[in-house]
Design a protein around this motif. Sequence first.
Motif, PDB file in Angstrom:
ATOM      1  N   VAL A  38       0.862  -1.177   0.000  1.00 15.38           N
ATOM      2  CA  VAL A  38       0.000   0.000   0.000  1.00 15.38           C
ATOM      3  C   VAL A  38       0.896   1.224   0.000  1.00 15.38           C
ATOM      4  O   VAL A  38       1.869   1.294   0.746  1.00 15.38           O
ATOM      5  N   ASN A  39       0.558   2.197  -0.835  1.00 16.32           N
ATOM      6  CA  ASN A  39       1.305   3.445  -0.847  1.00 16.32           C
ATOM      7  C   ASN A  39       0.932   4.255   0.386  1.00 16.32           C
ATOM      8  O   ASN A  39      -0.246   4.558   0.616  1.00 16.32           O
ATOM      9  N   LYS A  40       1.930   4.613   1.172  1.00 13.37           N
ATOM     10  CA  LYS A  40       1.690   5.421   2.357  1.00 13.37           C
ATOM     11  C   LYS A  40       2.239   6.820   2.115  1.00 13.37           C
ATOM     12  O   LYS A  40       3.314   6.985   1.574  1.00 13.37           O
ATOM     13  N   THR A  41       1.472   7.798   2.540  1.00 17.33           N
ATOM     14  CA  THR A  41       1.916   9.178   2.394  1.00 17.33           C
ATOM     15  C   THR A  41       2.445   9.668   3.725  1.00 17.33           C
ATOM     16  O   THR A  41       1.976   9.260   4.795  1.00 17.33           O
ATOM     17  N   MET A  42       3.417  10.550   3.653  1.00 15.54           N
ATOM     18  CA  MET A  42       3.976  11.130   4.869  1.00 15.54           C
ATOM     19  C   MET A  42       2.989  12.158   5.408  1.00 15.54           C
ATOM     20  O   MET A  42       2.644  13.125   4.738  1.00 15.54           O
ATOM     21  N   THR A  43       2.535  11.959   6.634  1.00 17.92           N
ATOM     22  CA  THR A  43       1.585  12.898   7.220  1.00 17.92           C
ATOM     23  C   THR A  43       2.297  13.940   8.080  1.00 17.92           C
ATOM     24  O   THR A  43       1.810  15.043   8.225  1.00 17.92           O
ATOM     25  N   THR A  44       3.418  13.562   8.666  1.00 24.20           N
ATOM     26  CA  THR A  44       4.150  14.517   9.499  1.00 24.20           C
ATOM     27  C   THR A  44       5.452  14.887   8.801  1.00 24.20           C
ATOM     28  O   THR A  44       6.032  14.096   8.077  1.00 24.20           O
ATOM     29  N   LYS A  45       5.871  16.090   9.076  1.00 23.99           N
ATOM     30  CA  LYS A  45       7.120  16.558   8.503  1.00 23.99           C
ATOM     31  C   LYS A  45       8.277  16.063   9.370  1.00 23.99           C
ATOM     32  O   LYS A  45       8.191  16.144  10.602  1.00 23.99           O
ATOM     33  N   PRO A  46       9.335  15.533   8.783  1.00 23.75           N
ATOM     34  CA  PRO A  46      10.435  15.044   9.609  1.00 23.75           C
ATOM     35  C   PRO A  46      11.156  16.185  10.319  1.00 23.75           C
ATOM     36  O   PRO A  46      11.283  17.288   9.800  1.00 23.75           O
TER      37      PRO A  46
END
Length: 54
Positions: A38-46
């Motif tokens: 599953v493609n996961k998107t980054m929700t938080t900024k590193p």
Amino acid sequence: MPQLNPNPWFSIMLLTWFTFSLLIQPKLLSFTSANNPVNKTMTTKPIPWTWPWT
């Protein structure tokens, strides 16, 4: 030196390779994966790393 004689071992290797590629491999490739990727998107900024030498 008998280990350099490819007479029996070459035919055994070819038979094994053909058995794997023609019989076993298609059966293994027909199975479906239990967990599909599953493609996961980054929700938080590193958070950037603070280097001690800068």
